[in-house]
Write an enzyme that holds these catalytic residues in place. Structure first.
Site, short mmCIF file in Angstrom:
data_model
loop_
_atom_site.label_atom_id
_atom_site.label_comp_id
_atom_site.label_asym_id
_atom_site.label_seq_id
_atom_site.Cartn_x
_atom_site.Cartn_y
_atom_site.Cartn_z
CE LYS A 195 -4.21 -1.55 0.60
NZ LYS A 195 -4.82 -2.10 1.69
CG HIS A 242 1.55 5.06 6.60
ND1 HIS A 242 1.05 4.99 5.35
CD2 HIS A 242 1.05 4.31 7.50
CE1 HIS A 242 0.24 4.08 5.34
NE2 HIS A 242 0.04 3.54 6.59
CG HIS A 262 -1.31 7.36 3.66
ND1 HIS A 262 -1.51 8.02 4.71
CD2 HIS A 262 -1.81 6.31 3.58
CE1 HIS A 262 -1.83 7.44 5.58
NE2 HIS A 262 -2.23 6.11 4.88
#
Ligand code: ARG
Length: 577
Positions: free
Chosen positions: A126, A132, A129
């Site tokens: 994933k 995070h 972004h």
């Protein structure tokens, strides 16, 4: 210098009150003209059978409190106000800082204690972004803070590398995967096939079955499925590690959920043995009514384990391997209940170290007037945010160097832009209490005069250039321990010294509350105080040689403090810009 402790010891000697109690009573007066520390005498009234006003007056008049670093002790009503001699204050503070340099603020209060800081913990396959980034930046800073205070720190990245989505990815990859694309941009490719899977699944239920089967094979350790999963994991980590490298973030341990999934059986066994598992709608749960939270699911009705079960396994593993004194989780606030449940299960199972586990939450990331090429949904990638910040910083630096007529090589410009642009992003995450939402705006985060990393780094670099210029003129800063430091006693100098002296305390406060912003706030105050001093007093034009040298030493002390503070936030400095 810890004047407060020395005053406390003296007060305890003279009054007979417990040191502990005195330490708690000593205040920092709100106004400078009330001194540096104040002691309210109310607590003595009982034992001394006198009015606090009288006690305060008698203590002052006895002269017994006249410590060598004090210029004055005043009694004001029931209070005793202590004034630290400004010259001594400057001498002690600057000497300590310039002796310690990068180690200023270091302490050994954590000696022999272990803290686990879990942070970042992205989901593999994933995109990484801006959310995070919050855990990564706060967690990185907290691990540096604990380390500075002497704790043994174990930095854990609890990767999201387990779950039914990997069955879907395996199916999708076999059908539509593009090896070349995967090698070039792994996460983009994995995301592409994952999205495609969900689209196709709507019309083709056989995909769902295939994904379930593949996940089962993965769980059973079938070679081919494990190999694919391993490939996705490794390739995701390559991408994440590039970002971590760029940010200067490292980990001691990357055990993800898959690692703890293998221990789930033991968790189930242990809870069963203690009679804590009860059935609820087909699932096995631990009832947590006495902790005021909903039951924690351990086994789903199909007998598989969940996220929480793996977290319980992880805590048991951590305690067994590290005997932590503290185990902290830097994870978004929406997971607060999850952690409360997990910790409560362990508490109920009789593990007292559950009390030493702590969830350190944080808010949301928002944007004001900022456009990004968002990919899936509204996700803004951290990489895009940093790249854009670096590019914009670069423009400012090129512009500034032109107006000031400073020659800089391409290489130097790039290096400065990277540090300052990255620093601007990081600082935005640590400049306020972590539970507050962040609003990014270019104007604010790149404001060279605002509460920003560019401002702090610029203050640092400009001060360094003053020191270089002085050296060219043959003027060196006063040595640590030089008597000339006692000349630093103007209002501006005193304010600055005071804020520099408060830096070590801000690190302890940051640790106690798991709030890096206690440090950003402190160094920001130091920089403001320095700039006020700089605007009001000439450094190289000071009246006497001794004062010039002393002021240069103060410049050095500021630089040492800023650098040490920024480092604790995960931000680097540049020597000129
Ligand atoms: N991977 C999770 C996510 O991205 C965060 C994991 C948090 N840590 C934990 N021990 N549960 O939401």
């Amino acid at each position: 210098m810890d004047y407060k402790s020395e005053i406390a010891v003296k007060l305890s000697e003279v009054t007979g009150l417990e040191l502990d109690q005195i330490n708690k009573l000593i205040e920092i007066p709100p106004q400078v003209d009330m001194g540096d520390y104040a002691f309210p005498c109310f607590a003595l009234a009982k034992t001394m059978h006198k009015a606090p006003q009288m006690i305060s007056q008698e203590l002052k008049e006895s002269g017994k409190l006249d410590l060598p670093f004090l210029s004055e002790v005043k009694n004001v009503g029931p209070y005793l106000n202590f004034f630290i001699d400004r010259g001594v204050y400057a001498y002690d503070t600057v000497t300590e800082i310039n002796n310690l340099k990068d180690d200023y603020g270091k302490d050994n209060m954590g000696d022999g204690k272990t803290v686990i800081v879990e942070f970042s913990s992205p989901n593999i396959a994933k995109p990484f972004h801006v959310g995070h980034a919050f855990t990564t930046i706060i967690g990185n800073s907290l691990s540096k803070i604990y380390d500075k205070l002497g704790y043994k720190v174990v930095k854990m990245n609890h990767l999201g590398d387990y779950g039914t989505q990997f069955g879907k990815l395996i199916t999708a990859y076999r059908l539509w995967g593009d090896e070349e694309a995967l090698n070039k941009a792994p996460i983009d490719e994995l995301l592409r096939i994952y999205v495609k899977f969900h689209e196709e699944e709507k019309n083709d239920p056989s995909l769902t079955d295939s994904a379930r089967e593949n996940f089962k094979k993965l769980e059973d350790g079938c070679e081919e499925e494990v190999a694919l999963w391993q490939k996705f994991r490794d390739m995701s980590l390559v991408v994440f590690n590039e970002l971590y490298d760029r940010m200067g973030v490292t980990f001691d341990n990357y055990n993800g959920e898959s690692y703890y999934a293998k221990m789930a059986d033991q968790v189930v066994g242990m809870l069963k043995e203690k009679g804590l598992l009860v059935e609820s709608e087909g699932a096995q749960v631990v009832d947590l009514e006495e902790y005021g939270v909903p039951p924690c699911i351990i086994l789903k009705s199909d007998g598989t384990t969940i996220y929480g079960t793996r977290d319980i396994a992880a805590i048991l593993y951590r305690y067994e391997n590290y005997h932590f004194d503290k185990n902290i989780y830097v994870v978004g606030t929406p997971q607060a209940l999850h952690f409360k449940q997990v910790f409560s299960v362990l508490k109920k199972a009789g593990y007292d170290f559950a009390d030493n586990c702590e969830h350190v939450g944080f808010g949301l990331v928002k944007f004001k007037n900022m456009k990004f090429s968002t990919r899936d949904g509204n996700i803004v990638l951290l990489e895009d945010l940093i790249n854009e910040s670096v590019a914009k910083t670069r423009e400012v630096i090129v512009e500034n160097s032109k107006t000031r007529g400073v020659e800089m090589s391409e290489e130097e410009i790039s290096e400065i832009a990277e540090k300052v642009g990255l620093g601007a992003v990081i600082y935005t995450y640590v400049k306020s209490g972590r539970e507050r939402d962040i609003v990014f705006s270019w104007e604010e985060m790149l404001d060279f005069e605002g509460d920003t990393a560019p401002y702090l780094i610029y203050t640092y670099a400009r001060t360094k250039s003053i020191l270089r210029k002085a050296l060219e003129q043959g003027i060196k800063p006063s040595q640590a321990g030089s008597d000339s430091l006692k000349f630093l006693n103007s209002d501006e100098e005193y304010q600055l010294v005071r804020s520099l002296n408060d830096f070590p305390g801000s690190i302890v406060k940051a640790m106690n509350s798991n709030e890096p912003f206690m440090i950003s706030r402190q160094i920001s105050t130091c920089a403001r105080n320095f700039n006020r001093f700089y605007n009001n007093s000439s450094i190289l034009g000071a009246d006497t040689q001794e004062l010039k040298e002393a002021r240069l030493a103060l410049c050095e002390a500021l630089c040492n403090t800023l650098k040490a503070g920024l480092d604790l936030l995960g931000i680097g400095v540049v020597e000129r810009m």
